[in-house]
Write a protein that holds these residues in place. Sequence first.
Motif, PDB file in Angstrom:
ATOM      1  N   MET A   1     -56.203  13.626  -7.692  1.00 22.62           N
ATOM      2  CA  MET A   1     -57.355  13.327  -6.845  1.00 22.62           C
ATOM      3  C   MET A   1     -57.616  11.824  -6.796  1.00 22.62           C
ATOM      4  SD  MET A   1     -59.742  14.562  -5.017  1.00 22.62           S
ATOM      5  CE  MET A   1     -61.368  14.308  -4.453  1.00 22.62           C
ATOM      6  N   GLU A   2     -57.535  11.188  -7.985  1.00 18.97           N
ATOM      7  CA  GLU A   2     -57.794   9.751  -8.011  1.00 18.97           C
ATOM      8  C   GLU A   2     -56.724   8.984  -7.253  1.00 18.97           C
ATOM      9  OE1 GLU A   2     -57.922  11.569 -10.826  1.00 18.97           O
ATOM     10  OE2 GLU A   2     -60.042  11.491 -11.358  1.00 18.97           O
ATOM     11  N   LEU A   3     -55.466   9.447  -7.343  1.00 21.65           N
ATOM     12  CA  LEU A   3     -54.374   8.766  -6.646  1.00 21.65           C
ATOM     13  C   LEU A   3     -54.559   8.852  -5.131  1.00 21.65           C
ATOM     14  CD1 LEU A   3     -51.769   7.221  -7.164  1.00 21.65           C
ATOM     15  CD2 LEU A   3     -50.548   9.386  -6.990  1.00 21.65           C
ATOM     16  N   LEU A   4     -55.014   9.996  -4.654  1.00 23.55           N
ATOM     17  CA  LEU A   4     -55.293  10.148  -3.224  1.00 23.55           C
ATOM     18  C   LEU A   4     -56.405   9.198  -2.782  1.00 23.55           C
ATOM     19  CD1 LEU A   4     -54.879  11.780  -0.579  1.00 23.55           C
ATOM     20  CD2 LEU A   4     -56.679  13.292  -1.400  1.00 23.55           C
ATOM     21  N   LEU A   5     -57.449   9.071  -3.591  1.00 23.69           N
ATOM     22  CA  LEU A   5     -58.537   8.153  -3.256  1.00 23.69           C
ATOM     23  C   LEU A   5     -58.076   6.699  -3.287  1.00 23.69           C
ATOM     24  CD1 LEU A   5     -61.664   9.684  -5.009  1.00 23.69           C
ATOM     25  CD2 LEU A   5     -61.246   9.441  -2.578  1.00 23.69           C
ATOM     26  N   ILE A   6     -57.169   6.359  -4.202  1.00 26.37           N
ATOM     27  CA  ILE A   6     -56.647   4.989  -4.254  1.00 26.37           C
ATOM     28  C   ILE A   6     -55.889   4.665  -2.968  1.00 26.37           C
ATOM     29  CG2 ILE A   6     -54.965   3.514  -5.430  1.00 26.37           C
ATOM     30  CD1 ILE A   6     -55.833   4.876  -8.034  1.00 26.37           C
ATOM     31  N   PHE A   7     -55.041   5.584  -2.513  1.00 30.92           N
ATOM     32  CA  PHE A   7     -54.315   5.366  -1.259  1.00 30.92           C
ATOM     33  C   PHE A   7     -55.267   5.291  -0.063  1.00 30.92           C
ATOM     34  CE2 PHE A   7     -50.502   7.207  -3.480  1.00 30.92           C
ATOM     35  CZ  PHE A   7     -49.800   6.006  -3.492  1.00 30.92           C
ATOM     36  N   LEU A   8     -56.285   6.133  -0.060  1.00 34.39           N
ATOM     37  CA  LEU A   8     -57.262   6.120   1.031  1.00 34.39           C
ATOM     38  C   LEU A   8     -58.039   4.803   1.061  1.00 34.39           C
ATOM     39  CD1 LEU A   8     -58.532   7.704   3.349  1.00 34.39           C
ATOM     40  CD2 LEU A   8     -60.162   8.613   1.709  1.00 34.39           C
ATOM     41  N   ILE A   9     -58.405   4.302  -0.117  1.00 37.23           N
ATOM     42  CA  ILE A   9     -59.108   3.013  -0.182  1.00 37.23           C
ATOM     43  C   ILE A   9     -58.205   1.901   0.336  1.00 37.23           C
ATOM     44  CG2 ILE A   9     -60.045   1.293  -1.790  1.00 37.23           C
ATOM     45  CD1 ILE A   9     -61.016   3.671  -3.497  1.00 37.23           C
ATOM     46  N   GLY A  10     -56.938   1.922  -0.054  1.00 36.86           N
ATOM     47  CA  GLY A  10     -55.995   0.911   0.432  1.00 36.86           C
ATOM     48  C   GLY A  10     -55.822   0.958   1.937  1.00 36.86           C
ATOM     49  N   ILE A  11     -55.746   2.159   2.490  1.00 40.32           N
ATOM     50  CA  ILE A  11     -55.609   2.302   3.945  1.00 40.32           C
ATOM     51  C   ILE A  11     -56.859   1.808   4.653  1.00 40.32           C
ATOM     52  CG2 ILE A  11     -55.457   4.026   5.793  1.00 40.32           C
ATOM     53  CD1 ILE A  11     -53.561   5.600   3.938  1.00 40.32           C
ATOM     54  N   LEU A  12     -58.040   2.138   4.123  1.00 41.44           N
ATOM     55  CA  LEU A  12     -59.286   1.684   4.741  1.00 41.44           C
ATOM     56  C   LEU A  12     -59.407   0.159   4.689  1.00 41.44           C
ATOM     57  CD1 LEU A  12     -61.877   4.353   3.573  1.00 41.44           C
ATOM     58  CD2 LEU A  12     -61.052   3.953   5.890  1.00 41.44           C
ATOM     59  N   TYR A  13     -59.054  -0.441   3.553  1.00 43.85           N
ATOM     60  CA  TYR A  13     -59.098  -1.901   3.452  1.00 43.85           C
ATOM     61  C   TYR A  13     -58.113  -2.550   4.419  1.00 43.85           C
ATOM     62  CZ  TYR A  13     -62.236  -2.698  -0.481  1.00 43.85           C
ATOM     63  OH  TYR A  13     -63.342  -2.819  -1.271  1.00 43.85           O
ATOM     64  N   ALA A  14     -56.876  -2.032   4.474  1.00 41.71           N
ATOM     65  CA  ALA A  14     -55.860  -2.608   5.353  1.00 41.71           C
ATOM     66  C   ALA A  14     -56.266  -2.484   6.824  1.00 41.71           C
ATOM     67  CB  ALA A  14     -54.515  -1.930   5.115  1.00 41.71           C
ATOM     68  N   ALA A  15     -56.743  -1.319   7.218  1.00 38.07           N
ATOM     69  CA  ALA A  15     -57.160  -1.128   8.611  1.00 38.07           C
ATOM     70  C   ALA A  15     -58.380  -1.976   8.939  1.00 38.07           C
ATOM     71  CB  ALA A  15     -57.460   0.347   8.872  1.00 38.07           C
ATOM     72  N   GLY A  16     -59.303  -2.102   7.984  1.00 33.82           N
ATOM     73  CA  GLY A  16     -60.491  -2.926   8.216  1.00 33.82           C
ATOM     74  C   GLY A  16     -60.149  -4.386   8.391  1.00 33.82           C
ATOM     75  N   ILE A  17     -59.280  -4.906   7.546  1.00 37.23           N
ATOM     76  CA  ILE A  17     -58.885  -6.316   7.671  1.00 37.23           C
ATOM     77  C   ILE A  17     -58.089  -6.536   8.949  1.00 37.23           C
ATOM     78  CG2 ILE A  17     -57.432  -8.100   6.620  1.00 37.23           C
ATOM     79  CD1 ILE A  17     -58.399  -7.047   3.911  1.00 37.23           C
ATOM     80  N   TYR A  18     -57.206  -5.589   9.297  1.00 34.80           N
ATOM     81  CA  TYR A  18     -56.447  -5.708  10.549  1.00 34.80           C
ATOM     82  C   TYR A  18     -57.390  -5.762  11.753  1.00 34.80           C
ATOM     83  CZ  TYR A  18     -53.364  -4.512  14.404  1.00 34.80           C
ATOM     84  OH  TYR A  18     -52.702  -4.515  15.590  1.00 34.80           O
ATOM     85  N   LEU A  19     -58.381  -4.888  11.781  1.00 39.86           N
ATOM     86  CA  LEU A  19     -59.310  -4.871  12.909  1.00 39.86           C
ATOM     87  C   LEU A  19     -60.204  -6.105  12.936  1.00 39.86           C
ATOM     88  CD1 LEU A  19     -60.369  -1.124  13.072  1.00 39.86           C
ATOM     89  CD2 LEU A  19     -58.976  -2.387  14.708  1.00 39.86           C
ATOM     90  N   MET A  20     -60.529  -6.648  11.777  1.00 44.32           N
ATOM     91  CA  MET A  20     -61.360  -7.849  11.740  1.00 44.32           C
ATOM     92  C   MET A  20     -60.615  -9.078  12.249  1.00 44.32           C
ATOM     93  SD  MET A  20     -63.491  -7.374   8.221  1.00 44.32           S
ATOM     94  CE  MET A  20     -64.140  -9.013   8.282  1.00 44.32           C
ATOM     95  N   LEU A  21     -59.300  -9.058  12.196  1.00 41.80           N
ATOM     96  CA  LEU A  21     -58.514 -10.198  12.667  1.00 41.80           C
ATOM     97  C   LEU A  21     -58.242 -10.154  14.168  1.00 41.80           C
ATOM     98  CD1 LEU A  21     -55.953 -10.515   9.739  1.00 41.80           C
ATOM     99  CD2 LEU A  21     -57.966 -11.919  10.197  1.00 41.80           C
ATOM    100  N   ARG A  22     -58.646  -9.117  14.853  1.00 44.66           N
ATOM    101  CA  ARG A  22     -58.488  -9.022  16.300  1.00 44.66           C
ATOM    102  C   ARG A  22     -59.558  -9.870  16.983  1.00 44.66           C
ATOM    103  NH1 ARG A  22     -53.796  -8.386  16.851  1.00 44.66           N
ATOM    104  NH2 ARG A  22     -53.852  -8.990  14.705  1.00 44.66           N
ATOM    105  N   ARG A  23     -59.415 -10.135  18.279  1.00 44.74           N
ATOM    106  CA  ARG A  23     -60.348 -11.002  18.992  1.00 44.74           C
ATOM    107  C   ARG A  23     -61.496 -10.246  19.636  1.00 44.74           C
ATOM    108  NH1 ARG A  23     -56.567 -14.721  22.608  1.00 44.74           N
ATOM    109  NH2 ARG A  23     -58.298 -14.258  23.980  1.00 44.74           N
ATOM    110  N   SER A  24     -61.516  -8.952  19.558  1.00 41.46           N
ATOM    111  CA  SER A  24     -62.560  -8.159  20.195  1.00 41.46           C
ATOM    112  C   SER A  24     -63.760  -8.003  19.266  1.00 41.46           C
ATOM    113  CB  SER A  24     -62.007  -6.784  20.564  1.00 41.46           C
ATOM    114  OG  SER A  24     -63.029  -5.941  21.016  1.00 41.46           O
TER     115      SER A  24
END
Length: 118
Positions: A1-24
């Motif tokens: 369960m913890e490993l799944l949450l770790i991957f989910l947190i990593g995906i959320l951080y990566a997607a959030g930073i990717y979207l923050m670097l866009r110009r929109s």
Amino acid sequence: MELLLIFLIGILYAAGIYLMLRRSMVRLLLGIMLLGNGCNLLIFLLGNITKGKPPVIAEHAKTFTDIYADPVPQALILTAIVISFGLTSFAIVLLKRVYLLVNTDDLDGLNTPEEEDL
């Protein structure tokens, strides 16, 4: 369960930073929201996920000896959710007003008239 949450947190951080670097502006707001949700999950994960009883001491006992769930991370996450909802609703209204004034969603198109004359 913890490993799944770790991957989910990593995906959320990566997607959030990717979207923050866009110009929109909308993608910037979505990126901030994803980062906030990733932080909430991180606080939840660091609070030691434990299946246990609520932290209530019986009348006849002096201390609590059973395994209990820690309520502090849950209270922190609840507070963070309420604050992020208020911030998001304010940002949506602000973005709508900026879009009506400037007629663009692009962050580079938000130059003031004084800068354009130079």
